[in-house]
Every structure is written in C-alpha cells, then in structure tokens.
Design a protein around this motif. Structure first.
Motif, PDB file in Angstrom:
ATOM      1  N   UNK A 136      22.455 -10.829 -42.006  1.00 51.38           N
ATOM      2  CA  UNK A 136      23.073  -9.812 -42.734  1.00 51.38           C
ATOM      3  C   UNK A 136      24.184 -10.468 -43.405  1.00 51.38           C
ATOM      4  N   UNK A 137      24.263  -9.944 -44.712  1.00 59.73           N
ATOM      5  CA  UNK A 137      25.595 -10.545 -45.510  1.00 59.73           C
ATOM      6  C   UNK A 137      26.304  -9.374 -46.021  1.00 59.73           C
ATOM      7  N   UNK A 138      27.513  -9.247 -45.985  1.00 57.28           N
ATOM      8  CA  UNK A 138      28.223  -8.146 -46.397  1.00 57.28           C
ATOM      9  C   UNK A 138      29.181  -8.448 -47.793  1.00 57.28           C
ATOM     10  N   UNK A 139      28.826  -7.928 -48.635  1.00 62.31           N
ATOM     11  CA  UNK A 139      29.408  -8.139 -50.278  1.00 62.31           C
ATOM     12  C   UNK A 139      30.111  -6.687 -50.487  1.00 62.31           C
ATOM     13  N   UNK A 140      31.267  -6.468 -50.614  1.00 61.30           N
ATOM     14  CA  UNK A 140      32.019  -5.269 -50.759  1.00 61.30           C
ATOM     15  C   UNK A 140      31.833  -4.378 -49.862  1.00 61.30           C
ATOM     16  N   UNK A 141      31.121  -3.187 -50.386  1.00 61.41           N
ATOM     17  CA  UNK A 141      30.753  -2.186 -49.345  1.00 61.41           C
ATOM     18  C   UNK A 141      29.361  -1.790 -49.128  1.00 61.41           C
ATOM     19  N   UNK A 142      28.659  -3.090 -49.581  1.00 62.87           N
ATOM     20  CA  UNK A 142      27.309  -3.147 -49.553  1.00 62.87           C
ATOM     21  C   UNK A 142      26.706  -4.234 -48.398  1.00 62.87           C
ATOM     22  N   UNK A 143      26.023  -3.940 -47.609  1.00 60.75           N
ATOM     23  CA  UNK A 143      25.352  -4.845 -46.434  1.00 60.75           C
ATOM     24  C   UNK A 143      23.846  -4.868 -46.858  1.00 60.75           C
ATOM     25  N   UNK A 144      23.682  -6.473 -47.107  1.00 58.53           N
ATOM     26  CA  UNK A 144      22.596  -6.765 -47.602  1.00 58.53           C
ATOM     27  C   UNK A 144      21.645  -7.505 -46.261  1.00 58.53           C
ATOM     28  N   UNK A 145      20.657  -6.941 -45.905  1.00 57.53           N
ATOM     29  CA  UNK A 145      19.791  -7.365 -44.492  1.00 57.53           C
ATOM     30  C   UNK A 145      18.593  -7.689 -44.654  1.00 57.53           C
ATOM     31  N   UNK A 146      18.317  -9.117 -44.622  1.00 59.86           N
ATOM     32  CA  UNK A 146      17.298  -9.682 -44.860  1.00 59.86           C
ATOM     33  C   UNK A 146      16.235  -9.688 -43.765  1.00 59.86           C
ATOM     34  N   UNK A 147      14.883  -9.232 -43.692  1.00 54.90           N
ATOM     35  CA  UNK A 147      13.894  -9.224 -42.806  1.00 54.90           C
ATOM     36  C   UNK A 147      12.675 -10.140 -43.333  1.00 54.90           C
ATOM     37  N   UNK A 148      12.437 -10.862 -42.409  1.00 53.82           N
ATOM     38  CA  UNK A 148      11.200 -11.639 -42.723  1.00 53.82           C
ATOM     39  C   UNK A 148       9.785 -11.366 -42.368  1.00 53.82           C
ATOM     40  N   UNK A 149       8.818 -10.859 -43.235  1.00 54.81           N
ATOM     41  CA  UNK A 149       7.612 -10.342 -42.805  1.00 54.81           C
ATOM     42  C   UNK A 149       6.568 -11.551 -42.961  1.00 54.81           C
ATOM     43  N   UNK A 150       7.083 -12.464 -43.565  1.00 52.86           N
ATOM     44  CA  UNK A 150       6.022 -13.690 -43.821  1.00 52.86           C
ATOM     45  C   UNK A 150       5.535 -14.284 -42.607  1.00 52.86           C
ATOM     46  N   UNK A 151       4.055 -14.772 -42.782  1.00 54.22           N
ATOM     47  CA  UNK A 151       3.522 -15.498 -41.907  1.00 54.22           C
ATOM     48  C   UNK A 151       2.612 -16.056 -42.312  1.00 54.22           C
ATOM     49  N   UNK A 152       1.843 -17.238 -41.759  1.00 50.85           N
ATOM     50  CA  UNK A 152       0.665 -17.823 -42.139  1.00 50.85           C
ATOM     51  C   UNK A 152      -0.482 -16.949 -42.088  1.00 50.85           C
ATOM     52  N   UNK A 153      -1.617 -16.787 -42.629  1.00 45.32           N
ATOM     53  CA  UNK A 153      -2.641 -16.117 -42.151  1.00 45.32           C
ATOM     54  C   UNK A 153      -3.938 -16.509 -42.663  1.00 45.32           C
ATOM     55  N   UNK A 154      -5.093 -16.131 -41.995  1.00 44.51           N
ATOM     56  CA  UNK A 154      -6.504 -16.747 -42.285  1.00 44.51           C
ATOM     57  C   UNK A 154      -6.765 -16.532 -43.873  1.00 44.51           C
ATOM     58  N   UNK A 155      -7.627 -17.418 -44.164  1.00 48.16           N
ATOM     59  CA  UNK A 155      -7.941 -17.423 -45.566  1.00 48.16           C
ATOM     60  C   UNK A 155      -8.489 -15.868 -45.971  1.00 48.16           C
ATOM     61  N   UNK A 156      -8.085 -15.428 -47.186  1.00 51.63           N
ATOM     62  CA  UNK A 156      -8.604 -14.068 -47.650  1.00 51.63           C
ATOM     63  C   UNK A 156      -7.668 -13.057 -47.195  1.00 51.63           C
ATOM     64  N   UNK A 157      -6.527 -13.277 -46.156  1.00 50.66           N
ATOM     65  CA  UNK A 157      -5.720 -12.249 -45.766  1.00 50.66           C
ATOM     66  C   UNK A 157      -4.320 -12.737 -46.036  1.00 50.66           C
ATOM     67  N   UNK A 158      -3.549 -11.349 -46.278  1.00 48.87           N
ATOM     68  CA  UNK A 158      -2.194 -11.654 -46.805  1.00 48.87           C
ATOM     69  C   UNK A 158      -1.240 -10.424 -46.090  1.00 48.87           C
ATOM     70  N   UNK A 159      -1.776 -10.361 -44.737  1.00 51.06           N
ATOM     71  CA  UNK A 159      -0.854  -9.565 -43.947  1.00 51.06           C
ATOM     72  C   UNK A 159       0.722 -10.101 -43.690  1.00 51.06           C
ATOM     73  N   UNK A 160       1.425  -9.389 -43.558  1.00 47.32           N
ATOM     74  CA  UNK A 160       2.893  -9.590 -42.861  1.00 47.32           C
ATOM     75  C   UNK A 160       3.175  -8.748 -41.481  1.00 47.32           C
ATOM     76  N   UNK A 161       4.150  -9.269 -41.110  1.00 47.01           N
ATOM     77  CA  UNK A 161       4.486  -8.613 -39.768  1.00 47.01           C
ATOM     78  C   UNK A 161       5.984  -8.297 -39.595  1.00 47.01           C
ATOM     79  N   UNK A 162       6.309  -7.277 -38.695  1.00 42.88           N
ATOM     80  CA  UNK A 162       7.587  -6.918 -38.299  1.00 42.88           C
ATOM     81  C   UNK A 162       7.333  -6.926 -36.631  1.00 42.88           C
ATOM     82  N   UNK A 163       7.715  -7.958 -35.948  1.00 50.09           N
ATOM     83  CA  UNK A 163       7.810  -7.875 -34.402  1.00 50.09           C
ATOM     84  C   UNK A 163       8.995  -7.441 -33.941  1.00 50.09           C
TER      85      UNK A 163
END
Ligand code: FE2
Ligand code: FE2
Length: 302
Positions: A136-163
């Motif tokens: 969480x980064x707060x700048x002025x009245x704006x809250x910037x919330x950074x979620x990571x969906x990145x993960x290594x996957x098998x070849x030919x796959x490019x899925x991400x996840x939210x756990x």
C-alpha cells in the motif's frame, strides 16, 4: 486533482545472449516465441517515444502493471531496473510483477530484489522491511494497492494466481483505506475478469478477487497481460468498479495487437463524490506519432 498514468507490458528488448543452461528450461519456448512474435514488432523506439510523451503530461504517479522483461534473465532484470530509474523516482512509480518477470522458478525472488524500490509499500519503506504483496502506497487522496499475480508456470502456460494470504491482506487494506475516504486503485498483472484472457493465460482466483471487491469496495482496477485496450466492470458495494487494461507500451504500429498506448486518469474529489476521467494516448502511425485515441468518464460523483 491527481493525475495517474498507467503503462504495462514493457517487454524490454533486445534480449541478451542466452547461455545453453539458460535455454534448457521453460526459457527455450519463451525464446522461440520472442524470436518469432516479438522481435521486430516490440521495439525500444516505440517505448522511448511513448514514455517521452507520458512524461510531458507530468503525472503525479505512474503505475506499471508487469511484464517488464521477457525471460527474467539477470541481465534483463538489471536493464529493467535502469529503465525504471529513467521513468521516475521510486516513490512516484509503482510496479507489480507479471508472469514474464517470474518466468522460471526462483526468478520472482530476484525480480523483487532488483525492483524493490518500486514495489515497497509505505510501511515496508518506513520500517525497512522487505517487499510484501499486496503493498500500500498513499499519495494524496489516492491509495495505490499492488497485488502480485505473478508465478512461474509450466511451458506454454501463463496463468497467474491470487491466493488466500494476499486476498486476506487485500481485504484489510481495502477496508482501511475505504474508511479513510481514499480513492482505491488496485494494480494486478492478470485480468481479474472471466473471459478476458484465454484459459491457459487466466488468473486463478477471479471469483475470490471479485468477492473481495464486492464486499470491501475499490474505485479502479488496473491490469495488463492481454496487451489490449479494454474496459470491464465488476460489482462493487456502490456500483460498478472499472477494470482497465492498456496495450503493451512497446507494441509497434501495424502488428496483430493494438499499438503502444498509455492511460491517464484524472482523479478528483467533488461534492458529489469521486470523479475519474480516462484519456488514452497511443501510437497512430508507423512514424510513432502519439495522439489521444480514446476518452472515457469512468466515475462521475460517487
Ligand atoms: Fe505481456
Ligand atoms: Fe503477462
């Protein structure tokens, strides 16, 4: 008024030379893919012109929603770090990683190290703690919330996840920042919308993400990954929450995917509530001319 810029899927080129060891991994498929699809159509020239135009708008903050590199080689991560330094001060640029930044097992750890300054939340910075998602980064009245969906996957796959661990913290941050009356922007690489990406590239946890937004609210969701200029809406407690994707910042004109663009969001607190206007500026010809190509009033008084 707060001006937030959004760019994504930088896919910095050219690729450094690969060692045989580096090729014997998922990277071989990514390398072939890059040689056949991206080399030549995703060029530094386009990116340089686009970012020069972006800087001329003097945004208060820049959101970068992942895929800064291609195969997550050490040399690429270092190049991306140098590129981030040219984009703006770390406190003015917020990054979330994409699947290409976590291309093979172990890569995400390195990515976090190289790009730490651009992914550290206010609390982590103040207390000298390592990067933790969501931040969480707060700048002025704006809250910037950074979620990571990145993960290594098998070849030919490019899925991400939210756990569940990130989901729980996301819910807490949304509640807290909502109570403080901030304009909440969630940044995530993969689209949190069904059907926005093909099955082998989708986010695992779309239902969970949408449930959290429905319960706890958000004002804007920014993502990348599809390289398309799209707008979806998901349900929030006070109405639709816009979900926006922007084309790759390196895509040249005339390719299969839409040419490079970035979005500018003018965020303002009015007597009637939040107003958010979106302007998209992008490449319109082979001479890399940049023009305003689209405008949309996303929120008006909520
Ligand atoms: Fe991408
Ligand atoms: Fe991606």
């Amino acid at each position: 008024m707060f001006l937030l810029a959004h760019i994504s899927d930088i896919h910095l080129s050219p690729l450094p030379a690969l060692t045989l060891r580096e090729l014997i991994s998922k990277r071989i498929t990514g390398y072939i893919n890059w040689r056949s699809n991206r080399k030549g159509t995703m060029t530094g020239g386009t990116l340089d012109v686009l970012t020069a135009d972006l800087k001329m708008q003097h945004p208060d903050h820049i959101a970068v929603t992942g895929d800064l590199v291609n195969l997550a080689l050490d040399e690429e991560l270092e190049t991306a770090q140098r590129w981030l330094k040219t984009l703006g001060r770390a406190e003015d640029v917020s990054v979330v990683p994409g699947n290409h930044d976590a291309y093979v097992p172990g890569a995400l750890k390195k990515t976090r190290r190289y790009w730490e300054a651009w992914m550290r939340g206010d609390k982590e910075l103040a207390e000298n703690l390592p990067v933790e998602f969501p931040y969480l980064r707060i700048r002025g009245d704006v809250a910037l919330i950074g979620v990571s969906s990145a993960r290594a996957t098998a070849p030919f796959m490019a899925t991400g996840d939210l756990r569940s661990k990130q989901a729980k913290k996301l819910a807490e941050i949304l509640t807290e920042t909502g109570q403080r009356g901030l304009f909440r922007v969630i940044m995530i690489h993969h689209p949190p919308v069904r059907g926005a990406a093909p099955s082998h590239k989708r986010l695992l946890g779309i239902g969970l993400f949408q449930r959290i937004v429905r319960q706890h609210g958000a004002e804007l969701v920014l993502h990348g990954h599809t390289h398309l200029a799209t707008r979806y809406d998901i349900h929030g407690p006070n109405g639709a929450v816009p979900v926006i994707c922007v084309p790759s910042a390196s895509q040249s004109f005339g390719a299969q995917k839409p040419p490079a663009a970035y979005n500018l969001f003018s965020i303002e607190k009015t007597n009637a509530g939040w107003s958010c206007h979106m302007k998209q500026r992008g490449v319109v010809d082979t001479q890399i001319t940049i023009q305003t190509v689209h405008e949309d009033q996303l929120l008006s008084g909520r």
